[in-house]
Design a protein around this motif. Structure first.
Motif, short mmCIF file in Angstrom:
data_model
loop_
_atom_site.label_atom_id
_atom_site.label_comp_id
_atom_site.label_asym_id
_atom_site.label_seq_id
_atom_site.Cartn_x
_atom_site.Cartn_y
_atom_site.Cartn_z
N ARG A 52 0.86 -1.18 0.00
CA ARG A 52 0.00 0.00 0.00
C ARG A 52 0.89 1.23 0.00
O ARG A 52 2.10 1.14 0.18
N ARG A 93 -7.13 -0.49 -7.22
CA ARG A 93 -7.49 0.59 -6.29
C ARG A 93 -7.67 1.88 -7.12
O ARG A 93 -6.89 2.10 -8.05
N ASN A 247 -5.38 12.44 0.16
CA ASN A 247 -4.50 11.62 1.00
C ASN A 247 -5.37 10.84 1.98
O ASN A 247 -6.61 10.94 1.97
N LYS A 248 -4.74 10.08 2.82
CA LYS A 248 -5.42 9.19 3.77
C LYS A 248 -6.52 9.94 4.53
O LYS A 248 -6.32 11.07 4.97
O1 MRU Z 1 -4.57 3.22 1.95
P1 MRU Z 1 -3.09 3.43 1.89
O2 MRU Z 1 -2.34 2.94 3.06
O3 MRU Z 1 -2.53 2.95 0.57
O4 MRU Z 1 -2.94 5.01 1.88
C1 MRU Z 1 -1.65 5.57 1.84
C2 MRU Z 1 -1.66 7.04 1.99
O5 MRU Z 1 -2.67 7.69 2.05
C3 MRU Z 1 -0.31 7.71 1.99
O6 MRU Z 1 -0.33 8.84 2.80
C4 MRU Z 1 -0.01 8.14 0.56
O7 MRU Z 1 -0.14 7.06 -0.33
C5 MRU Z 1 1.34 8.71 0.43
S1 MRU Z 1 2.54 7.43 0.50
C6 MRU Z 1 4.05 8.04 0.15
#
Ligand code: MRU
Length: 344
Positions: A52, A93, A247-248
């Motif tokens: 991820r 995704r 972002n997350k």
């Molecule tokens: O759902 P995820 O764990 O894939 O989400 C990851 C994030 O949101 C990270 O902050 C983002 O991908 C930046 S990673 C360098």
């Protein structure tokens, strides 16, 4: 103190004929690499979040295309079969644009008439991987310049080596700043419901001896109010032309809180995270994962009648961001200027 050239932890290992993927669902208790030999396996590894983080899933998908070519070449219709696998990988995704960016690059290479197609695809995937690490080091230096003598920061999710080819975006800036000797503490919030902060970020920082302090997501406002942090530093899954950042989930809340408390927000992301085809973040598809993931995290029976809504990203408007840092340069106050200046 961390060595910026040393990769403390690797999410992906390519060995020429298969891809080893660190199963991040099991961290930090168990360190297990699973070996993948076809694109279907890599698609599942991305969809299930064994791997991820935006740049890491782009790199994994690029290797998935190589595995597809190894599997199908030299059948008469091998290119069509690889194209079908590319479509499968793209459906794993929806939000991180790095996935589609990497697959576009691989698709272009696939269409080139080459006597050694597997070698060419393999070389490109490895180049994408190496370029990402180099970009992270460049961002680390630029971001550390901006941080100056900041003593403490808060980060969200995991934007480290685990989420990238190596070194990390937000954690790359943190690694570089720590190297310079100013940064004394890195707060990481849990990042519910998947707990990337609690399970991955504090573990990754501990591997490098960088002092990290875990907080509950709900403690972020109080942390800012207490004056303990100077900056919030996060990565990104997609940045649109006006500087909006996906972002997350929870990043938007942090940015709103930061404005109230006079804390600055830095986003560190490689150019592969920019989507100049979209003007604003309103057009970004936000992934909604199975509500059962959220229910399980709350110790609720996933088959109970309780409803749950599980969006896993949000969009932070550009005007709440103080700096966007890339390997190509920095945009301060993207809300005023957008980020088109970073477009090639
Ligand atoms: O759902 P995820 O764990 O894939 O989400 C990851 C994030 O949101 C990270 O902050 C983002 O991908 C930046 S990673 C360098």
């Amino acid at each position: 103190m961390s060595n910026p050239k040393q990769l403390s932890v690797q999410a992906l290992q390519w060995n020429g004929h298969s891809l080893n993927v660190l199963d991040q669902r099991l961290l930090p208790e168990t360190i297990t690499y699973d070996e993948y030999r076809d694109a279907a396996g890599v698609t599942e590894a991305i969809a299930s979040m064994r791997v991820r983080g935006a740049p890491a899933i782009g790199i994994a998908a690029a290797y998935g295309v190589v595995l597809s070519a190894i599997q199908h070449y030299p059948a008469n219709d091998w290119q069509e079969r690889v194209a079908t696998d590319i479509a499968m990988l793209a459906a794993s995704r929806p939000t991180a644009v790095n996935l589609f960016w990497a697959l576009d690059k691989m698709r272009q290479q696939l269409s080139v008439d080459n006597p050694e197609p597997i070698a060419a695809l393999s070389q490109l995937a490895q180049q994408i991987h190496q370029d990402d690490i180099a970009a992270n080091h460049a961002m680390g230096e630029r971001g550390a310049d901006i941080l100056g003598d900041a003593k403490a920061v808060l980060t969200h999710c995991n934007a480290g080596a685990l989420a990238t080819g190596g070194y990390g975006t937000a954690l790359g800036v943190i690694r570089s700043a720590h190297q310079r000797g100013h940064l004394q503490n890195v707060y990481a919030d849990e990042t519910r419901p998947w707990l990337q902060g609690a399970r991955l970020t504090v573990w990754e920082l501990a591997q490098d001896g960088i002092p990290a302090t875990l907080i509950a997501d709900s403690a972020a406002a109080w942390l800012m109010k207490s004056g303990k942090i100077d900056w919030i530093i996060v990565g990104a899954d997609r940045i649109t032309a006006n500087g909006d950042v996906a972002n997350k989930i929870g990043t938007y809340s942090l940015a709103v809180l930061a404005k109230q408390h006079g804390v600055k927000v830095m986003v560190a992301a490689p150019s592969s995270t920019f989507d100049f085809s979209l003007e604003t973040g309103d057009s970004i598809e936000i992934e909604e994962r199975n509500p059962k993931e959220l229910l399980a995290e709350c110790y609720l029976d996933p088959d109970s009648l309780v409803n749950a809504w599980n969006p896993v990203f949000d969009v932070t408007p550009a005007e709440l961001i103080s700096a966007i840092v890339t390997e190509r340069g920095v945009v301060l106050d993207p809300g005023k200027h957008g980020v088109r200046s970073l477009q090639c």
